[in-house]
Design an enzyme around this catalytic site. Structure first.
Site, short mmCIF file in Angstrom:
data_model
loop_
_atom_site.label_atom_id
_atom_site.label_comp_id
_atom_site.label_asym_id
_atom_site.label_seq_id
_atom_site.Cartn_x
_atom_site.Cartn_y
_atom_site.Cartn_z
N LYS A 189 -16.19 20.90 -36.25
CA LYS A 189 -16.08 20.71 -34.81
C LYS A 189 -16.69 21.91 -34.09
CE LYS A 189 -13.53 21.68 -30.87
NZ LYS A 189 -14.75 21.74 -30.13
N GLY A 242 -12.90 32.23 -32.83
CA GLY A 242 -12.74 32.03 -31.39
C GLY A 242 -11.79 33.06 -30.83
N SER A 243 -11.14 32.71 -29.74
CA SER A 243 -10.30 33.70 -29.06
C SER A 243 -8.98 33.90 -29.83
CB SER A 243 -10.00 33.23 -27.64
OG SER A 243 -9.31 32.01 -27.70
N GLY A 247 -6.53 31.18 -31.66
CA GLY A 247 -6.31 31.43 -33.09
C GLY A 247 -4.83 31.53 -33.43
N GLU A 264 -11.21 34.45 -37.40
CA GLU A 264 -12.05 35.54 -36.89
C GLU A 264 -11.90 35.51 -35.38
OE1 GLU A 264 -13.45 37.83 -38.55
OE2 GLU A 264 -13.24 36.95 -40.54
N CYS A 298 -18.83 39.02 -30.57
CA CYS A 298 -17.50 39.52 -30.95
C CYS A 298 -17.58 41.00 -31.29
CB CYS A 298 -16.94 38.72 -32.10
SG CYS A 298 -18.11 38.58 -33.43
N GLU A 398 -10.19 42.18 -24.11
CA GLU A 398 -11.53 41.65 -24.40
C GLU A 398 -12.06 40.94 -23.15
OE1 GLU A 398 -12.11 38.31 -27.13
OE2 GLU A 398 -13.77 39.43 -28.01
P1 NAP Z 1 -12.15 29.55 -27.94
O1 NAP Z 1 -11.96 29.10 -26.56
O2 NAP Z 1 -10.97 29.99 -28.71
O3 NAP Z 1 -12.90 28.33 -28.69
C1 NAP Z 1 -13.37 28.41 -30.01
C2 NAP Z 1 -13.36 27.03 -30.63
O4 NAP Z 1 -12.01 26.56 -30.71
C3 NAP Z 1 -14.12 25.99 -29.83
O5 NAP Z 1 -14.71 25.06 -30.70
C4 NAP Z 1 -13.00 25.32 -29.05
O6 NAP Z 1 -13.31 24.01 -28.61
C5 NAP Z 1 -11.92 25.30 -30.10
N1 NAP Z 1 -10.57 25.13 -29.58
C6 NAP Z 1 -10.11 25.37 -28.33
N2 NAP Z 1 -8.79 25.05 -28.26
C7 NAP Z 1 -8.42 24.60 -29.48
C8 NAP Z 1 -7.19 24.13 -30.04
N3 NAP Z 1 -6.08 24.06 -29.32
N4 NAP Z 1 -7.17 23.76 -31.35
C9 NAP Z 1 -8.28 23.85 -32.10
N5 NAP Z 1 -9.48 24.26 -31.61
C10 NAP Z 1 -9.55 24.66 -30.33
O7 NAP Z 1 -13.18 30.76 -28.02
P2 NAP Z 1 -14.61 30.86 -27.31
O8 NAP Z 1 -14.39 31.24 -25.90
O9 NAP Z 1 -15.43 29.67 -27.60
O10 NAP Z 1 -15.26 32.07 -28.11
C11 NAP Z 1 -15.12 33.39 -27.72
C12 NAP Z 1 -14.13 34.12 -28.57
O11 NAP Z 1 -14.52 34.06 -29.93
C13 NAP Z 1 -14.03 35.59 -28.24
O12 NAP Z 1 -12.69 35.98 -28.23
C14 NAP Z 1 -14.76 36.27 -29.39
O13 NAP Z 1 -14.38 37.57 -29.66
C15 NAP Z 1 -14.43 35.35 -30.51
N6 NAP Z 1 -15.40 35.49 -31.60
C16 NAP Z 1 -14.99 36.17 -32.71
C17 NAP Z 1 -15.88 36.38 -33.77
C18 NAP Z 1 -15.41 37.10 -35.00
O14 NAP Z 1 -16.04 36.94 -36.02
N7 NAP Z 1 -14.36 37.89 -34.95
C19 NAP Z 1 -17.18 35.88 -33.69
C20 NAP Z 1 -17.57 35.20 -32.52
C21 NAP Z 1 -16.65 35.01 -31.49
P3 NAP Z 1 -13.88 23.74 -27.11
O15 NAP Z 1 -15.17 24.44 -27.04
O16 NAP Z 1 -13.98 22.26 -27.08
O17 NAP Z 1 -12.85 24.30 -26.17
#
Ligand code: NAP
Length: 511
Positions: A189, A242-243, A247, A264, A298, A398
């Site tokens: 997904k 993701g966030s 997570g 992550e 990230c 962040e």
């Molecule tokens: P996000 O809002 O947490 O979304 C990440 C993924 O999770 C998307 O596919 C999102 O779908 C999905 N998601 C949202 N709510 C969910 C739920 N309740 N259950 C399951 N999946 C769900 O994060 P983002 O804003 O896209 O990404 C930015 C974050 O990622 C930042 O915090 C960044 O630091 C982190 N990141 C970390 C790394 C690492 O390796 N540490 C690398 C890259 C990014 P939708 O798009 O449909 O909402």
């Protein structure tokens, strides 16, 4: 091979292509009958495509397809699975420019960086293709005579892969390549901001020869599709990037079923600049890691922890370099900084600028860029605050945008304290000419990645990638470490003595 593109009835107009889920080797529409748009963040009038608004029922079909494909895939010899990964890597290399341009259009990062994102996907495909012929276990002596001991990795089952938009090709491949080479099947997904990038990857995976059902793509909202993957009793391993907030929610639900889960999450990465540093090099490295990908990595540098004695000199260099950065569409090769991903992101960065005004002194930027061509995109001026304290909110939380805080401190010990005084622990850098200070930093930083005399970004795929503290839950992506997420260990003892031998008993002396 482009048959993942469908035009659901009424969903696609002549110039806006429609795309399906990809389940059991077929392109299918969602049972919801609904679609959503993906738009270019540099010009929101540009609609990239229409995608399926997935549901729990779609996920159930994808999981079933992955389960049905699993016996054949896990019994395919790992070197043969690796060959398909290799073909996929080669196809990505052949299509690199097309993939990079599509990524820039959908996600906004400048072309040079989009090419780098595709290259990371290629690199992990090749690395994991090689694992098909390695995937080493241990072969060891037994403590008993005429007995042999070894350990092997085995696949876990169906892997649920949930990814963000900021590395829309690299991150899915960082997860899917080890999962697949190890013999798992996948339900993928992608983020709702980058479904087209996901479709392009899956099209090439089909062309490379992954059998039907081995890789299944379901697009749609996190709270629908993501939740259904996390809660499915038949998905046994989850990998999420993701966030931290999302997570943690996933971790709670996955724990109820004792699922294997790799997380992550967020980062708040710092670059330390000691008084003896090469300030030209430090400024170049910091500006690159703070403002590339518009600060949406990230590992982006969002804190500069600088020895007070050189703070003004460093700041002058940071300021003059940042002023020269050109904003615009990443498809223009002369542009340095693309847009933020969406309007919500721009609002969030604006909110942090307001907070920052009461914490430090705004040196540069601090507002959206809305003039001329930029008015149709989510552009934000690279922003620097000075005289920020280590515990200020803009130094702790962040932001995930182009906002850099400069934090003056007195000497190495204070710098290390500031670096570690956050709840995240992904990446940290130190600029110094003192080899002893460099080695201390390698030891002292509480982060999964440390750079010496380089910015906080630039991980390579053959080393473990991930973070300490709230950046994750102890798993690592990339390198051989990635296989630990997607495999179970099996220890095997072969006794060829022809008699019962009791471990820990028969080979021990009485006293
Ligand atoms: P996000 O809002 O947490 O979304 C990440 C993924 O999770 C998307 O596919 C999102 O779908 C999905 N998601 C949202 N709510 C969910 C739920 N309740 N259950 C399951 N999946 C769900 O994060 P983002 O804003 O896209 O990404 C930015 C974050 O990622 C930042 O915090 C960044 O630091 C982190 N990141 C970390 C790394 C690492 O390796 N540490 C690398 C890259 C990014 P939708 O798009 O449909 O909402």
């Amino acid at each position: 091979m482009t048959d993942t593109a469908v035009a659901p009835s009424g969903a696609a107009s002549a110039d806006v292509p429609g795309f399906g889920h990809f389940i059991a080797g077929e392109c299918v529409e969602s049972v919801s009958g609904e679609t959503f748009e993906s738009r270019n963040p540099a010009d929101t009038r540009d609609v990239v495509g229409r995608f399926q608004q997935g549901t729990a029922a779609d996920v159930a079909m994808a999981v079933r397809a992955a389960e049905l494909a699993a016996p054949r895939w896990r019994s395919t010899p790992a070197p043969k699975r690796g060959e398909i990964l290799y073909r996929f890597g080669a196809l990505m290399a052949e299509h690199k420019e097309r993939l990079a341009r599509a990524m820039t259009r959908e996600m906004g990062k400048v072309l040079a960086e989009a090419r780098g994102d595709v290259q990371e996907a290629i690199d992990i495909a090749f690395l994991m293709a090689g694992e098909g012929r390695r995937m080493f276990g241990d072969t060891t002596p037994s403590e008993l005579p005429d007995k042999w001991a070894m350990s092997v990795r085995q696949p876990i089952g169906v892997a649920g892969i949930i990814t963000p938009w900021n590395f829309p090709m690299a991150i899915p491949c960082w997860k899917m390549m080890p999962a697949l080479v190890a013999g798992n099947t996948v339900v993928f997904k992608p983020a709702s901001d980058t479904p087209h990038c996901a479709v392009l990857l899956v099209e090439l995976m089909v062309e490379a020869g992954f059998p039907p059902g081995t890789v299944n793509l379901v697009t749609g909202r996190g709270e629908d599709v993501g939740d259904a993957i996390v809660d499915s009793p038949d998905v046994s391993v989850l990998s999420f990037t993701g966030s931290s907030a999302t997570g943690k929610g996933i971790a709670e639900r996955a724990a109820r079923r004792l699922k294997r889960l790799s997380l992550e999450l967020g980062g708040k990465n710092a670059a330390v600049v000691l008084a003896d540093a090469d300030l030209e090099l430090a400024a170049d490295g910091i500006v690159w890691s703070a403002f590339a990908t518009t600060g949406q990595r990230c590992t982006a540098c969002s804190r500069v922890v600088v020895d007070r004695r050189v703070a003004d000199e460093l700041l002058a260099r940071l300021e003059s370099r940042t002023r020269r950065l050109r904003l615009g569409s990443g498809l223009d090769e002369t542009v340095d900084v693309g847009p933020l991903i969406n309007a919500r992101a721009a609002e969030r960065v604006e909110g942090y600028v307001d907070i920052g005004r009461s914490e430090g002194e705004l040196v540069l930027g601090g507002h959206r860029a809305g003039e001329g061509d930029l008015s149709n995109g989510h552009f934000f001026r690279p922003t620097i605050f000075r005289d920020v304290a280590p515990l200020d909110r803009i130094a702790q939380e962040e932001i995930f945008g182009p906002l850099l805080s400069v934090i003056p401190v007195d000497g190495y010990e204070a710098a290390v304290t500031a670096v570690n005084q956050v709840r995240y622990g992904l990446s940290a850098a130190i600029f110094t000419r003192d080899v002893n200070a460099a080695f201390r930093a390698m030891r002292d930083f509480e982060t999964g990645i440390v750079y010496v005399n380089a910015g906080t970004t630039g991980a390579e795929t053959h080393l473990p990638f991930g973070g300490w503290k709230e950046t994750g839950n102890g798993h690592r992506e990339a390198g051989r470490a990635a296989l630990d997420t997607y495999t179970e260990w099996k220890s095997i003892y072969v006794d060829f003595s022809g008699r019962v031998q009791r471990a820990q008993i028969d080979n021990q002396s009485a006293g």
